[in-house]
Design a protein around this motif. Structure first.
Motif, PDB file in Angstrom:
ATOM      1  N   TRP B 448       0.786  -1.233   0.000  1.00  0.00           N
ATOM      2  CA  TRP B 448       0.000   0.000   0.000  1.00  0.00           C
ATOM      3  C   TRP B 448       0.816   1.280   0.000  1.00  0.00           C
ATOM      4  N   TRP B 449       2.135   1.155   0.119  1.00  0.00           N
ATOM      5  CA  TRP B 449       2.950   2.362   0.054  1.00  0.00           C
ATOM      6  C   TRP B 449       4.189   2.029  -0.760  1.00  0.00           C
ATOM      7  N   GLU B 450       4.230   2.546  -1.987  1.00  0.00           N
ATOM      8  CA  GLU B 450       5.272   2.097  -2.901  1.00  0.00           C
ATOM      9  C   GLU B 450       6.666   2.518  -2.464  1.00  0.00           C
ATOM     10  N   ARG B 534       6.694   0.071  -9.892  1.00  0.00           N
ATOM     11  CA  ARG B 534       5.740  -0.313 -10.938  1.00  0.00           C
ATOM     12  C   ARG B 534       5.091  -1.656 -10.611  1.00  0.00           C
ATOM     13  N   VAL B 536       4.385  -2.669  -7.588  1.00  0.00           N
ATOM     14  CA  VAL B 536       3.347  -2.360  -6.600  1.00  0.00           C
ATOM     15  C   VAL B 536       2.130  -1.766  -7.299  1.00  0.00           C
ATOM     16  N   ARG B 537       2.385  -0.864  -8.240  1.00  0.00           N
ATOM     17  CA  ARG B 537       1.259  -0.239  -8.960  1.00  0.00           C
ATOM     18  C   ARG B 537       0.460  -1.291  -9.702  1.00  0.00           C
ATOM     19  N   GLN B 538       1.172  -2.245 -10.274  1.00  0.00           N
ATOM     20  CA  GLN B 538       0.468  -3.298 -11.013  1.00  0.00           C
ATOM     21  C   GLN B 538      -0.450  -4.091 -10.077  1.00  0.00           C
ATOM     22  N   HIS B 540      -2.256  -2.948  -7.830  1.00  0.00           N
ATOM     23  CA  HIS B 540      -3.469  -2.180  -7.566  1.00  0.00           C
ATOM     24  C   HIS B 540      -4.218  -1.782  -8.813  1.00  0.00           C
ATOM     25  N   SER B 541      -3.616  -1.994  -9.961  1.00  0.00           N
ATOM     26  CA  SER B 541      -4.296  -1.636 -11.188  1.00  0.00           C
ATOM     27  C   SER B 541      -5.544  -2.484 -11.350  1.00  0.00           C
ATOM     28  N   VAL B 555       5.163  -5.975 -15.503  1.00  0.00           N
ATOM     29  CA  VAL B 555       6.047  -4.828 -15.436  1.00  0.00           C
ATOM     30  C   VAL B 555       7.303  -5.079 -16.252  1.00  0.00           C
TER      31      VAL B 555
END
Lengths: 149, 567
Positions: B448-450, B534, B536-538, B540-541, B555
């Motif tokens: 939750w926190w990249e 990226r 981490v972002r993936q 949550h995408s 990624v």
């Protein structure tokens, strides 16, 4: 499955010919490159995450009340909380903790999963699941949500 | 917990339990074990993907059942009713903590974990924080969790085993100890034979066996003794007023602080347990990860709403047939830990039926021990041996190391369970505090926190381990003879420390501290590489992912270059 691995930072033509028709959530979703947006629990960076976090925090607050509320009230006001309930015979605090909290958590879990499916639908996201149709429906309610198409 | 720790060292045979060899129950248990082996054989798989994550093809209900079976150990089947019977209102903290935690797991972690898509918990930590050091700490923690958790299971198997097989009398050991050795030998042998073969299929079967046995026991006891008819989960309410104030009065046995500390530790522990998280890697999509959590919680509640009823019936039957439950001498914790079996026996039900209830307890203990030992041994074989010690390890070597670590876990567990320091549920909750203190903050912040980085993770995990160890040294190890000289009359070295940092609920203190340390250190050191962010972002995408894809694959294909830094 879409071949989502080829997403490039938003230079696809984003003005949809059918623009006005699509849901706004769905349109903004197509404009976002999620791999370029920061992930921070306290600072949602995409419309999707903002909406998702709103559901999460609502659920979390309700959960904290259901789970820790009764026992805290019992510590604060033991007299009121330990009265015997009519019919079932439980002391109130015992009932709220032993039955209220677990069932509350299950209800909230069900609520969250429904909400999240609805959110996917709003944003035009299709998980394209194949096998979880008929058996994937708790109490016959999930079949409608989330399985767009 | 201190009130419960002391009396049990006296006798480990539960009073009132009919200890002797019983043919029909013995056949039932043997048949059950053979069935598990047969299912494992039929659904055996060859490749690693199938071995560790069931081909990522498991659906909602099946995974929900697996979550339930994996989850419901001897601590749920036996220990929870024991705590409710003996500690009254405080025991409910276990029901709440062990069920409500799934909601936190669901909203914050289940789907994101599925998207991350690795094999084990240490894999997540190692890859997310680009650090073999963090991987090693996570692997050691996983191993420790398996060990501590399994002590409770071994105690449960031993206590129930003496009911079924009697005192088999290994020289130099008591009846209970002989049975612990025998049951652990069977479990280890069973695991070495079956491995992870068909484990998920097995878990669904194990869930059905244990829930049927438990509910049948509850309904039959309630009906024959006139306590209940169709809904014992509610009907026991009327009985509560007869059971003595100790059963329901709030905070007479333990304080409000300990109640909250326990429930909180169990909640965060739920979200940090490696063998729970791996269940989300096995499902076909993130949506299935979510719905199977809902199903899993529903399946779990079938037992958790019934356990207090069983405890109430058992307490009443004990008081009628054996003696006062509370006061001195009162019911021992050994008797408490078999209250479910004891209730069926005291209700004068036929031996085969009591055996069925007992067999359910053994199924619960074996299912969970299997999951724990697999997680523990894969932490050693996969995360430490292959990733750190010997990167060129052959399959043969890996399997050998895996088997050896299962045997090692079995031996340690057996030794610790010969004279256990606490009731089942308390033993298990030490493992929850550990998972909550060390692994939960890494999973949560990592997802939750990249900007959580390697230094932050290492500092946080070390802090968590230290905070967990402190009360263990303070109040648990003295019961095993370590540091016993430094302990006072109540078996605790520093009573004030035990009051505010109890071993059973240490995560209440540990989690905020570990969060603060991890965030603080991450802020003052370099940000993690873009590649990691990226990933981490993936997670949550909302974009759907392929069934066999991991966040790293997606990624990586984007080709932003650069290899993750090495430790």
């Amino acid at each position: 499955m879409s071949d989502d691995s080829t997403r490039e930072p938003a230079d696809e033509p984003t003005v949809e010919p059918d623009g006005g028709v699509a849901a706004s959530g769905s349109r903004s979703h197509r404009d976002v490159d999620y791999l370029d947006r920061e992930v921070n629990l306290l600072r949602p960076s995409t419309p999707f995450m903002r909406d998702h976090l709103r559901i999460i925090w609502t659920g979390f607050a309700a959960w904290a009340l259901v789970v820790f509320g009764p026992v805290t009230l019992t510590a604060v006001a033991p007299g009121v909380m330990t009265t015997t309930m009519p019919v079932v015979g439980f002391p109130l605090h015992y009932f709220l903790v032993a039955i209220g909290a677990p069932v509350g958590a299950l209800t909230l879990a069900f609520w969250y999963a429904r909400k999240r499916d609805a959110l996917d639908e709003e944003y035009g996201i299709n998980h394209g699941t194949t096998a979880d149709g008929p058996d994937g429906a708790p109490e016959g309610t999930a079949t409608d949500g989330g399985r767009a198409e | 917990m201190t009130g419960l720790l002391v009396p049990l060292q006296s006798g480990l045979l539960p009073e009132g339990l009919n200890v002797s060899f019983k043919l029909v129950p013995a056949i039932m248990v043997t048949a059950m074990l053979l069935l598990f082996l047969a299912i494992g054989y039929v659904f055996k798989v060859a490749d690693t993907e199938g071995m560790w994550v069931g081909g990522r093809s498991i659906g909602n209900v099946e995974n929900g059942m697996a979550i339930g079976a994996n989850w419901m150990s001897a601590a749920s089947y036996l220990g929870m009713a024991a705590l409710i019977a003996l500690s009254g209102f405080y025991g409910l903290a276990f029901i709440v903590g062990w069920s409500a935690g799934y909601f936190i797991l669901l909203i914050f972690m289940a789907a994101q974990m599925r998207r991350f898509g690795k094999y084990t918990a240490p894999d997540f930590v190692g890859d997310r924080f680009n650090s073999d050091g963090a991987r090693a700490i996570a692997a050691v923690t996983t191993f420790l969790i398996g060990f501590v958790y399994a002590i409770g299971q071994a105690r449960g198997m031993g206590l129930v085993g003496v009911y079924i097989f009697g005192d088999i009398g290994i020289p130099g050991l008591s009846g209970y100890q002989s049975m612990v050795v025998a049951m652990m030998a069977i479990t280890v042998g069973y695991l070495t034979l079956s491995g992870m073969l068909g484990a998920t299929k097995n878990m669904a079967v194990q869930y059905v066996i244990l829930i049927v046995a438990f509910l049948a026991g509850l309904y039959v006891v309630g009906f024959t003794q006139g306590y209940s008819t169709v809904l014992p989960q509610i009907e026991y309410g009327a009985l509560i007023s007869q059971l003595g104030t100790e059963f329901s009065e709030p905070f007479v046995n333990e304080s409000y602080y300990l109640w909250i500390a326990t429930a909180f530790s169990l909640v965060v522990g739920t979200c940090g347990l490696p063998h729970v998280l791996v269940r989300f890697y096995t499902v076909e999509s993130e949506r299935t990860a979510r719905w199977s959590t809902v199903w899993g919680l529903g399946f779990i509640l079938l037992l958790y709403l019934s356990a207090p009823a069983f405890a109430a019936f058992g307490t009443d039957l004990y008081a009628q047939n054996i003696g006062p439950v509370y006061g001195d001498p009162g019911m021992t914790s050994a008797a408490g830990d078999v209250i479910v079996v004891l209730a069926a026996q005291l209700a004068n039900l036929p031996t085969w039926f009591v055996g069925l209830v007992a067999a359910g307890g053994i199924a619960a203990a074996i299912a969970t021990t299997a999951g724990l030992f697999i997680a523990g041994s894969s932490a050693i074989a996969h995360d430490i041996y292959v990733n750190i010690v010997n990167e060129d390890a052959t399959q043969r070597q890996q399997v050998l190391v895996g088997r050896l670590s299962i045997v090692a876990l079995g031996v340690f567990t057996t030794l610790a369970a010969l004279d256990p320091a606490a009731p089942i549920a308390a033993l298990v909750s030490y493992a929850f505090s550990l998972a909550g203190a060390v692994l939960f903050p890494m999973f949560f912040l990592g997802l939750w926190w990249e900007n959580t980085n390697r230094q932050g993770a290492l500092a946080g995990m070390t802090t968590g381990l230290l905070i967990w160890f402190t009360p263990i040294v303070n109040e648990v190890l003295p019961s095993y003879g370590l540091f016993a000289g430094a302990a006072g009359a109540d078996g605790v070295i520093f009573p004030a420390l035990a009051q505010w940092l109890p071993a059973i609920g240490s995560a209440l203190v540990a989690v905020p501290v570990v969060f603060a340390v991890t965030i603080g250190v991450s802020l003052v050191t370099d940000e993690p590489p873009l590649e990691t962010k990226r990933m981490v972002r993936q997670c949550h995408s909302p974009e759907p992912m392929g069934q066999q894809q991991t966040a790293e694959d997606v990624v990586g294909n984007d080709g932003s270059g650069g290899t993750p830094a090495d430790d």
